[in-house]
Design an enzyme around this catalytic site. Structure first.
Site, short mmCIF file in Angstrom:
data_model
loop_
_atom_site.label_atom_id
_atom_site.label_comp_id
_atom_site.label_asym_id
_atom_site.label_seq_id
_atom_site.Cartn_x
_atom_site.Cartn_y
_atom_site.Cartn_z
N LYS A 9 0.84 -1.21 0.00
CA LYS A 9 0.00 0.00 0.00
C LYS A 9 0.87 1.27 0.00
O LYS A 9 0.65 2.18 -0.77
CB LYS A 9 -0.94 0.01 1.22
CG LYS A 9 -1.84 -1.22 1.30
CD LYS A 9 -2.76 -1.19 2.51
CE LYS A 9 -2.06 -1.31 3.85
NZ LYS A 9 -1.38 -2.59 4.10
N ARG A 18 -10.26 0.76 8.40
CA ARG A 18 -9.80 -0.59 8.74
C ARG A 18 -10.83 -1.37 9.53
O ARG A 18 -10.55 -2.50 9.91
CB ARG A 18 -8.55 -0.45 9.60
CG ARG A 18 -7.29 -0.91 8.92
CD ARG A 18 -6.17 -0.52 9.85
NE ARG A 18 -4.99 -1.25 9.61
CZ ARG A 18 -3.90 -0.75 9.04
NH1 ARG A 18 -3.89 0.47 8.58
NH2 ARG A 18 -2.83 -1.49 8.95
N ARG A 32 11.81 -5.34 5.33
CA ARG A 32 11.55 -3.93 4.99
C ARG A 32 12.46 -2.97 5.77
O ARG A 32 12.74 -3.16 6.94
CB ARG A 32 10.10 -3.59 5.30
CG ARG A 32 9.82 -2.10 5.22
CD ARG A 32 8.39 -1.74 5.21
NE ARG A 32 7.64 -2.27 6.32
CZ ARG A 32 6.31 -2.19 6.40
NH1 ARG A 32 5.63 -1.62 5.42
NH2 ARG A 32 5.69 -2.68 7.43
N ARG A 50 10.95 -0.68 11.25
CA ARG A 50 9.81 -0.51 12.15
C ARG A 50 9.82 -1.54 13.26
O ARG A 50 10.16 -2.71 13.01
CB ARG A 50 8.50 -0.62 11.35
CG ARG A 50 8.16 0.66 10.64
CD ARG A 50 7.03 0.54 9.67
NE ARG A 50 5.87 -0.18 10.14
CZ ARG A 50 4.74 -0.28 9.45
NH1 ARG A 50 4.65 0.31 8.26
NH2 ARG A 50 3.72 -0.96 9.90
N ARG A 72 -0.80 -8.77 13.21
CA ARG A 72 -1.34 -7.74 12.29
C ARG A 72 -2.18 -8.40 11.20
O ARG A 72 -3.23 -7.89 10.81
CB ARG A 72 -0.19 -6.94 11.67
CG ARG A 72 0.44 -5.98 12.68
CD ARG A 72 1.81 -5.53 12.26
NE ARG A 72 1.86 -4.81 11.02
CZ ARG A 72 2.98 -4.55 10.35
NH1 ARG A 72 4.15 -4.97 10.84
NH2 ARG A 72 2.94 -3.88 9.23
P1 AP5 Z 1 4.82 -1.59 1.88
O1 AP5 Z 1 4.47 -0.83 0.66
O2 AP5 Z 1 5.53 -0.88 2.96
O3 AP5 Z 1 3.52 -2.35 2.44
P2 AP5 Z 1 2.21 -1.79 3.16
O4 AP5 Z 1 1.04 -2.49 2.55
O5 AP5 Z 1 2.19 -0.31 3.15
O6 AP5 Z 1 2.47 -2.40 4.58
P3 AP5 Z 1 2.33 -1.79 6.04
O7 AP5 Z 1 3.08 -2.73 6.91
O8 AP5 Z 1 2.75 -0.37 6.11
O9 AP5 Z 1 0.81 -1.93 6.25
P4 AP5 Z 1 0.09 -2.07 7.57
O10 AP5 Z 1 -1.30 -1.89 7.11
O11 AP5 Z 1 0.37 -3.26 8.36
O12 AP5 Z 1 0.75 -0.90 8.45
P5 AP5 Z 1 0.31 0.58 8.78
O13 AP5 Z 1 1.54 1.39 8.83
O14 AP5 Z 1 -0.82 1.03 7.94
O15 AP5 Z 1 5.67 -2.87 1.43
C1 AP5 Z 1 6.20 -3.77 2.37
C2 AP5 Z 1 7.60 -4.23 1.92
O16 AP5 Z 1 7.48 -4.97 0.72
C3 AP5 Z 1 8.56 -3.08 1.61
O17 AP5 Z 1 9.85 -3.43 2.01
C4 AP5 Z 1 8.50 -2.92 0.09
O18 AP5 Z 1 9.71 -2.43 -0.44
C5 AP5 Z 1 8.22 -4.36 -0.35
N1 AP5 Z 1 7.37 -4.43 -1.54
C6 AP5 Z 1 6.32 -3.63 -1.87
N2 AP5 Z 1 5.78 -4.02 -3.04
C7 AP5 Z 1 6.47 -5.12 -3.44
C8 AP5 Z 1 6.37 -5.99 -4.57
N3 AP5 Z 1 5.45 -5.83 -5.52
N4 AP5 Z 1 7.25 -7.03 -4.64
C9 AP5 Z 1 8.18 -7.22 -3.67
N5 AP5 Z 1 8.34 -6.42 -2.59
C10 AP5 Z 1 7.49 -5.38 -2.48
O19 AP5 Z 1 -0.28 0.40 10.26
C11 AP5 Z 1 0.57 0.06 11.34
C12 AP5 Z 1 -0.27 -0.07 12.61
O20 AP5 Z 1 -0.92 1.18 12.90
C13 AP5 Z 1 -1.42 -1.08 12.57
O21 AP5 Z 1 -0.95 -2.38 12.88
C14 AP5 Z 1 -2.36 -0.51 13.63
O22 AP5 Z 1 -1.90 -0.82 14.93
C15 AP5 Z 1 -2.22 0.99 13.45
N6 AP5 Z 1 -3.21 1.53 12.50
C16 AP5 Z 1 -2.94 2.13 11.31
N7 AP5 Z 1 -4.07 2.52 10.71
C17 AP5 Z 1 -5.09 2.18 11.53
C18 AP5 Z 1 -6.50 2.30 11.44
N8 AP5 Z 1 -7.08 2.86 10.37
N9 AP5 Z 1 -7.24 1.82 12.48
C19 AP5 Z 1 -6.66 1.27 13.57
N10 AP5 Z 1 -5.33 1.11 13.70
C20 AP5 Z 1 -4.54 1.57 12.70
#
Ligand code: AP5
Length: 215
Positions: free
Chosen positions: A13, A87, A126, A160, A171
């Site tokens: 994402k 979410r 990552r 992270r 997660r």
């Molecule tokens: P990356 O693009 O970073 O993946 P992502 O989908 O953004 O993953 P996140 O871990 O950021 O998502 P998340 O939803 O768990 O975390 P968030 O920060 O939102 O890619 C991942 C890796 O893969 C990278 O190294 C990249 O280079 C590689 N990659 C990408 N594309 C690729 C491809 N095609 N092929 C190979 N490699 C690739 O949330 C964190 C925490 O915050 C949650 O756990 C929760 O506690 C809280 N939170 C956030 N939002 C909310 C909400 N709305 N409600 C409640 N709690 C929330």
């Protein structure tokens, strides 16, 4: 144009948001990133969120909703990519009303799908630039020149605290139990598109572009 990007942790994402911002002049609103900023600032919200984030649990809806509403206003009418929000069903319902109140329309909800082993591999490899935040992976998405950020030239990188196997599994569980149930809501509204998140970053972006341009 206003988009929602959904998908399990590590689906890409954040990575695809960076591409979409550049290609379509959109503003990314990542609730995860906002919470990490709050954590760095050691605010009350940041301290409360850190405990939950490190356990792989979702932060309560009321805190998230209060945080995102103001951030949407700050974009002053620019198109947005909501990355990681909504979410839960409650967040999706509040977002609908929020968009009506702000006179905005939701163009597409894009769900990026990847299988569980890939989630673990992507999260545990990552890292990102400490200065500009550009995301990388130690195997799949390395900087062009080793240990130098492609975008800003910095040599400092960070990982992270929730990118470990145990937290990644929690997660993923939270995603299946609390986030995946909102997909039928958007499907019924005719707004949901699903893309295969496997393959290179460019390949996945080409699939997303096709959806966005047909939106
Ligand atoms: P990356 O693009 O970073 O993946 P992502 O989908 O953004 O993953 P996140 O871990 O950021 O998502 P998340 O939803 O768990 O975390 P968030 O920060 O939102 O890619 C991942 C890796 O893969 C990278 O190294 C990249 O280079 C590689 N990659 C990408 N594309 C690729 C491809 N095609 N092929 C190979 N490699 C690739 O949330 C964190 C925490 O915050 C949650 O756990 C929760 O506690 C809280 N939170 C956030 N939002 C909310 C909400 N709305 N409600 C409640 N709690 C929330």
């Amino acid at each position: 144009m206003n988009l929602i990007l959904l998908g399990p942790p590590g689906a890409g994402k954040g990575t695809q948001s960076e591409r979409l911002m550049d290609a379509y002049d959109l503003v990314q609103l990542s609730t995860g990133e906002m919470l990490r900023q709050e954590t760095k600032l050691k605010s009350k919200l940041g301290d409360e969120a850190k405990v939950l984030m490190d356990a792989g649990k979702l932060v309560p809806d009321d805190l998230i909703i209060a945080m995102i509403s103001g951030r949407i206003d700050d974009t002053k009418g620019a198109g947005v990519i909501l990355d990681g929000f909504p979410r839960t069903t409650a967040q999706a319902e509040v977002l609908d009303q929020m968009l009506v109140d702000k006179g905005m329309q939701l163009d597409r909800v894009i769900q990026i799908e990847i299988p569980e082993p890939e989630v673990i591999a992507r999260l545990t490899g990552r890292f990102s630039c400490a200065k500009c935040g550009t995301g990388y992976h130690e195997v799949f998405n390395k900087p062009k020149v080793a240990e130098i950020c492609d975008k800003c030239g910095s040599k400092e990188f960070v990982r992270r605290s929730d990118d470990n196997v145990e937290t990644a599994r929690s997660r993923l569980r939270a995603y299946h139990e609390q986030t995946a149930p909102i997909l039928p809501y958007y499907e019924a509204a005719g707004r949901l598109s699903t893309v295969d998140g496997m393959g290179g970053v460019d390949q996945v972006f080409a699939r997303i572009k096709e959806i966005v341009e047909g939106a």
